[in-house]
Motif scaffolding. Structure first.
Motif, PDB file in Angstrom:
ATOM      1  N   ILE A  68      38.616  44.379  38.211  1.00  0.00           N
ATOM      2  CA  ILE A  68      37.527  43.728  38.953  1.00  0.00           C
ATOM      3  C   ILE A  68      37.167  42.406  38.290  1.00  0.00           C
ATOM      4  O   ILE A  68      36.996  41.386  38.966  1.00  0.00           O
ATOM      5  N   ASP A  69      37.092  42.421  36.972  1.00  0.00           N
ATOM      6  CA  ASP A  69      36.734  41.206  36.227  1.00  0.00           C
ATOM      7  C   ASP A  69      37.717  40.063  36.467  1.00  0.00           C
ATOM      8  O   ASP A  69      37.312  38.904  36.535  1.00  0.00           O
ATOM      9  N   ILE A  70      38.996  40.387  36.597  1.00  0.00           N
ATOM     10  CA  ILE A  70      39.993  39.321  36.816  1.00  0.00           C
ATOM     11  C   ILE A  70      40.231  39.060  38.300  1.00  0.00           C
ATOM     12  O   ILE A  70      41.075  38.243  38.659  1.00  0.00           O
ATOM     13  N   LYS A  71      39.493  39.806  39.139  1.00  0.00           N
ATOM     14  CA  LYS A  71      39.623  39.672  40.597  1.00  0.00           C
ATOM     15  C   LYS A  71      41.061  39.946  41.062  1.00  0.00           C
ATOM     16  O   LYS A  71      41.631  39.204  41.863  1.00  0.00           O
ATOM     17  N   TYR A  72      41.599  41.033  40.537  1.00  0.00           N
ATOM     18  CA  TYR A  72      42.975  41.427  40.849  1.00  0.00           C
ATOM     19  C   TYR A  72      43.121  41.685  42.339  1.00  0.00           C
ATOM     20  O   TYR A  72      42.371  42.470  42.928  1.00  0.00           O
ATOM     21  N   ASN A  73      44.085  41.048  42.952  1.00  0.00           N
ATOM     22  CA  ASN A  73      44.247  41.095  44.404  1.00  0.00           C
ATOM     23  C   ASN A  73      44.804  42.424  44.929  1.00  0.00           C
ATOM     24  O   ASN A  73      44.800  42.657  46.125  1.00  0.00           O
ATOM     25  N   LYS A  74      45.282  43.289  44.045  1.00  0.00           N
ATOM     26  CA  LYS A  74      45.800  44.593  44.476  1.00  0.00           C
ATOM     27  C   LYS A  74      44.953  45.725  43.906  1.00  0.00           C
ATOM     28  O   LYS A  74      45.431  46.848  43.706  1.00  0.00           O
ATOM     29  N   PHE A 130      49.574  38.925  36.942  1.00  0.00           N
ATOM     30  CA  PHE A 130      48.499  38.307  37.712  1.00  0.00           C
ATOM     31  C   PHE A 130      47.486  37.641  36.764  1.00  0.00           C
ATOM     32  O   PHE A 130      47.107  36.483  36.947  1.00  0.00           O
ATOM     33  N   ASN A 131      47.073  38.384  35.752  1.00  0.00           N
ATOM     34  CA  ASN A 131      46.094  37.862  34.793  1.00  0.00           C
ATOM     35  C   ASN A 131      46.640  36.630  34.054  1.00  0.00           C
ATOM     36  O   ASN A 131      45.930  35.653  33.871  1.00  0.00           O
ATOM     37  N   ASN A 132      47.895  36.683  33.665  1.00  0.00           N
ATOM     38  CA  ASN A 132      48.504  35.556  32.959  1.00  0.00           C
ATOM     39  C   ASN A 132      48.623  34.324  33.863  1.00  0.00           C
ATOM     40  O   ASN A 132      48.540  33.189  33.385  1.00  0.00           O
ATOM     41  N   SER A 133      48.796  34.544  35.154  1.00  0.00           N
ATOM     42  CA  SER A 133      48.951  33.417  36.086  1.00  0.00           C
ATOM     43  C   SER A 133      47.630  32.704  36.372  1.00  0.00           C
ATOM     44  O   SER A 133      47.629  31.560  36.784  1.00  0.00           O
ATOM     45  N   ILE A 134      46.495  33.412  36.161  1.00  0.00           N
ATOM     46  CA  ILE A 134      45.199  32.785  36.450  1.00  0.00           C
ATOM     47  C   ILE A 134      44.574  32.153  35.216  1.00  0.00           C
ATOM     48  O   ILE A 134      43.534  31.521  35.319  1.00  0.00           O
ATOM     49  N   LYS A 135      45.188  32.329  34.078  1.00  0.00           N
ATOM     50  CA  LYS A 135      44.619  31.764  32.846  1.00  0.00           C
ATOM     51  C   LYS A 135      44.835  30.269  32.777  1.00  0.00           C
ATOM     52  O   LYS A 135      45.699  29.686  33.251  1.00  0.00           O
TER      53      LYS A 135
END
Length: 135
Positions: A68-74, A130-135
């Motif tokens: 939720i914190d990283i706004k994961y799309n899946k 996903f998290n690495n791509s939004i950093k």
């Protein structure tokens, strides 16, 4: 028997730590399975199932908060897999455990290890990317 491998590492300390704990529970279960000195394992099998349920609920809660914190799309599909895992563990039939304790414990271990290793390597690594791509 169940070894933590570097390929399971997400790089997220709290999640890796909790994943390692799940492997420890699996290893304790395996030791019980292989312990021929214990003839009636029923109570211990029930304890293991309950420990696994409690720890998985704790871990899934931590992981879902992170998603939720990283706004994961899946997020929804990931959470759904967690719910299915818990549902499977909760469906344990105590009579089945008592009838053939070793077989039941082996079935739980096989299900758990297959699920957790597959889940980490596939689904968890997806949110890592996903998290690495939004950093």
């Amino acid at each position: 028997m169940f070894e933590w491998k570097r390929e399971y590492e997400t790089g997220i300390e709290i999640i890796d730590s909790q994943h390692k704990e799940l492997f420890k529970i699996a290893n304790r279960s395996y030791k019980l399975l292989k312990n021929d000195m214990v003839t009636d394992k029923y109570d211990r099998v029930v304890e293991i199932i309950n420990e696994l349920l409690d720890y998985c609920e704790y871990h899934f809660s931590t992981e879902e908060k992170f998603l939720i914190d990283i706004k994961y799309n899946k997020f929804i599909s990931h959470k759904s897999q967690h719910e299915e895992f818990i549902k499977k563990l909760r469906s344990s039939n105590l009579n089945d455990i008592d009838d053939n304790q070793d077989e039941y414990l082996m079935d739980i271990l096989n299900f758990f290890i297959k699920w957790i290793s597959g889940h980490i390597l596939s689904k968890d690594m997806d949110y890592v990317r996903f998290n690495n791509s939004i950093k």
